[in-house]
Scaffold this motif. Sequence first.
Motif, PDB file in Angstrom:
ATOM      1  N   THR A 572       0.851  -1.187   0.000  1.00  0.00           N
ATOM      2  CA  THR A 572       0.000   0.000   0.000  1.00  0.00           C
ATOM      3  C   THR A 572       0.886   1.236   0.000  1.00  0.00           C
ATOM      4  O   THR A 572       2.032   1.197   0.427  1.00  0.00           O
ATOM      5  CB  THR A 572      -0.929   0.041   1.230  1.00  0.00           C
ATOM      6  OG1 THR A 572      -0.125   0.055   2.422  1.00  0.00           O
ATOM      7  CG2 THR A 572      -1.854  -1.159   1.249  1.00  0.00           C
ATOM      8  N   TYR A 574       0.462   5.865  -0.205  1.00  0.00           N
ATOM      9  CA  TYR A 574      -0.430   7.016  -0.108  1.00  0.00           C
ATOM     10  C   TYR A 574      -0.346   7.777  -1.419  1.00  0.00           C
ATOM     11  O   TYR A 574       0.727   8.211  -1.839  1.00  0.00           O
ATOM     12  CB  TYR A 574      -0.020   7.902   1.065  1.00  0.00           C
ATOM     13  CG  TYR A 574      -1.028   8.964   1.431  1.00  0.00           C
ATOM     14  CD1 TYR A 574      -2.043   8.690   2.336  1.00  0.00           C
ATOM     15  CD2 TYR A 574      -0.961  10.230   0.863  1.00  0.00           C
ATOM     16  CE1 TYR A 574      -2.971   9.662   2.685  1.00  0.00           C
ATOM     17  CE2 TYR A 574      -1.886  11.214   1.203  1.00  0.00           C
ATOM     18  CZ  TYR A 574      -2.891  10.910   2.119  1.00  0.00           C
ATOM     19  OH  TYR A 574      -3.812  11.875   2.450  1.00  0.00           O
ATOM     20  N   GLU A 593      -5.064   6.464   0.486  1.00  0.00           N
ATOM     21  CA  GLU A 593      -4.470   5.194   0.081  1.00  0.00           C
ATOM     22  C   GLU A 593      -5.264   4.512  -1.029  1.00  0.00           C
ATOM     23  O   GLU A 593      -4.737   3.670  -1.734  1.00  0.00           O
ATOM     24  CB  GLU A 593      -4.361   4.258   1.283  1.00  0.00           C
ATOM     25  CG  GLU A 593      -3.328   4.704   2.309  1.00  0.00           C
ATOM     26  CD  GLU A 593      -3.142   3.696   3.424  1.00  0.00           C
ATOM     27  OE1 GLU A 593      -3.966   2.766   3.521  1.00  0.00           O
ATOM     28  OE2 GLU A 593      -2.181   3.847   4.193  1.00  0.00           O
TER      29      GLU A 593
END
Length: 811
Positions: A572, A574, A593
């Motif tokens: 993941t 941002y 995200e």
Amino acid sequence: MIPVLADRSLGHVPDADLLLRFVRDGDRAVFELLVRRHWRLVFGVCRRVAGNVHDAEDAAQAAFLVLVRRAEVVRGTHLAAWLARVAYRCAVRVRARHQRHHSTDLSTVPAPEPVTSDPDLAAALDAELDRLPAKYRVPVVLCYLQGRTYEQAAAELNCPVGTLSGWLTRAKVLLRTRLVRRGVTVSIGGLTVFLDGLGSRASATDHAIRATTATAVAFAHGEAVPGRASAIANGVIQMMTWKSKLLPAALGAVALLVGLTAAAVSFEPPPEASRGPVAARPPEAKRADADALQGLWVFDASSGKNASLGMAWRSRVVIRGDAVTVEPFLDEKLVLRGKIELDPAAEPKRFDLVLEELDFAPAGAPLKIAAGRYPGVYKLDGERLSVCFATEPGGPRPASVDDPGERLIRATLAKAPPGFKEFPKEVTVKAVGADGKPVVGAVVARLMNRRPHFEPRTPDGRPIPPEKVTEEQRKRWEQFNRVPEGGIRDPETGWTFFNARTTDADGTVKVLFDEWASDQIVVRDPVSKRVGNARMSPAMFLASSTVTVTLQPECRVLATVRCEELTKAGRTDYFHSIIETPDGRQIASTGNEAGKLEYLLPPGDYTLALFGTEWMVSKRVKITVPKDRNEHVVEPVDLLPNELLKLLGQPAPELTDVAGWKGKEVKLADLKGKFVLLAFCSYGCGDCIDKMPAVMDLYDRVKDKGVAIVGVHVDADGEVGTAKAFDEKHAIYKKDIWKGRDIPFPVALTSLKPPGGAQNASRGGPVAKYGISSSLRTILIDPDGKVVGRFDAAAKEAAERLEELLKEAKK
């Protein structure tokens, strides 16, 4: 009976606006709110310096009496730092009276005897804090005496968090050095802990606040005020007035000498040997441009990565003969001096800016602008001058005034009219609709931002279960999610407007020139759902002190950003985004995200700048927001993975393009069988310097447990290619922050600047190979020599996390 402050709606209003409202309206409730906000800070300083509660109360009250008399000339954005200095002066005056020592110049108060206790240390610290340059004193007051987070203080000072961190680091070094001269032995760590405690030792009482407010209001009206506070305040005011009259007189004499000297300089052509072959130059063309350049110029626009021109944006550029001065420089009493050499026959027209060295030591910074020849090009269009020149001596000459090169400064200046003396102290922002009618209650701000509510995470990015969140982590994230002081958050849309205020009944609001002249304006009416933006520059206020912003119906712009490689890797990140206008102004930012982004924009053309935090390469996309649309969907945008994401699970690249080593040279191939931490750092990174002791401690804990740490020093300017140069750059930090300790692990010395060339972050080397986007990034490599990902080596949990990895590797 003294009334209690009733208007709690003013709680979000910044100090600057409250101060202006008090000056304009004499609103007692507004002044009481200022006293309430800053009482703990002021009384804390007075208590530490004066030595007893009664003297401290008199000194604190006197400080606010000084404020009420000097309110018109105080910069509201730096009110806390200003009050801290005034409080110190009042407390010193009280102490001097108490000890029967009289002095008329408080700046010459002798240093106390060597410190042996906390109260003495606190008083000595206040004395040295008072002597710090404003550039370092203001961040210390905000972060330590007022308890602001780094993010809040950076937003308040309109600077990046990294810059704020560097200022604080330098401030602590200066404070410790000066305390040592007083006989104080304190480490940087101990000083930090002590500073952290200063802001919480004085509590405010309603009685003290109300009494101080009542006394101050009476003092402002010229009424006789009983007690010592008025005498103390009058003494300090007299001293401040004396200094303010003496200093301009001295500066005026210096300015006169400089002006006479500059006017006497002839405009001679530069030596041919230093310029290389050029076309023939008609002397009349040279003289025409030379004459047109004479006078005072101010900045009107800039573009590219140097869009803010922060150190000189509000400066005056004066050309007399071939002499050039830029002043004030860096918001300090510094002057950048040099000469300009013209070649108007070239295409495009050329100039060389031959600068003298500028040492920032008087401003408290260990920096210099190097003397040398800065090549550039220019374009004269009546009263407007466009320039583009290299940011380093001997750099490549730009191809045009619009050259998009990385290491260039591009700017447009406007010529000041005859008789121009100074900019207005205040400017008026007026919000109107398309029909020209004023918009009441519109939010006027510098920037709008929308971000999701953040939750605590581990150093490697994993969410922390609520039951395992520590109190420290909870408080830190609460502060991060809080609306910053001076901000307004729209509950319906979630957008936060920074340094915000609202328009009055006539659709206007006044702002300080010094704080807003270098910024864009964003204006939104939450009722009618209209929005607009405009730029501001010093040149705009040569003839007028009003800027008008026309609001248009807002359009909800939706964008989807994705990275397929990120999803495949199970990682993941941002997704950050910034909205820029065609002239490069950043007016809005958001991110999350999920990559589902939205903006509130008026019709027009924009650039959508997209980037990730760790794993993705940035991308810029041009968009057009159509008219008469409530919603507009942008085509999905795909971001490419950076080198670090590509390296996950792959063999770690060897360290090449290394200029030298600090310590023994190592090869990653020789470290197989161990976990390896590649710690990227830079001497110019305040965060790196502050956190290096934690990395050293981690090394001590894991060096014999199958873990190796290798530093990679990143040098932007090609100055640190040897261990000697590395040691020289870090000497002050080694002494004052690292407690005399040297870095115990080997450090590869790398540069972004190849020999004989300009800086180029994409030329190769460890930075490019590992996709490093900022300093103090640590990469973890497993015992098989494969890249695992980033790792926070300065985190408290770093050693425990490594031990977990070591146990897993043995299974």
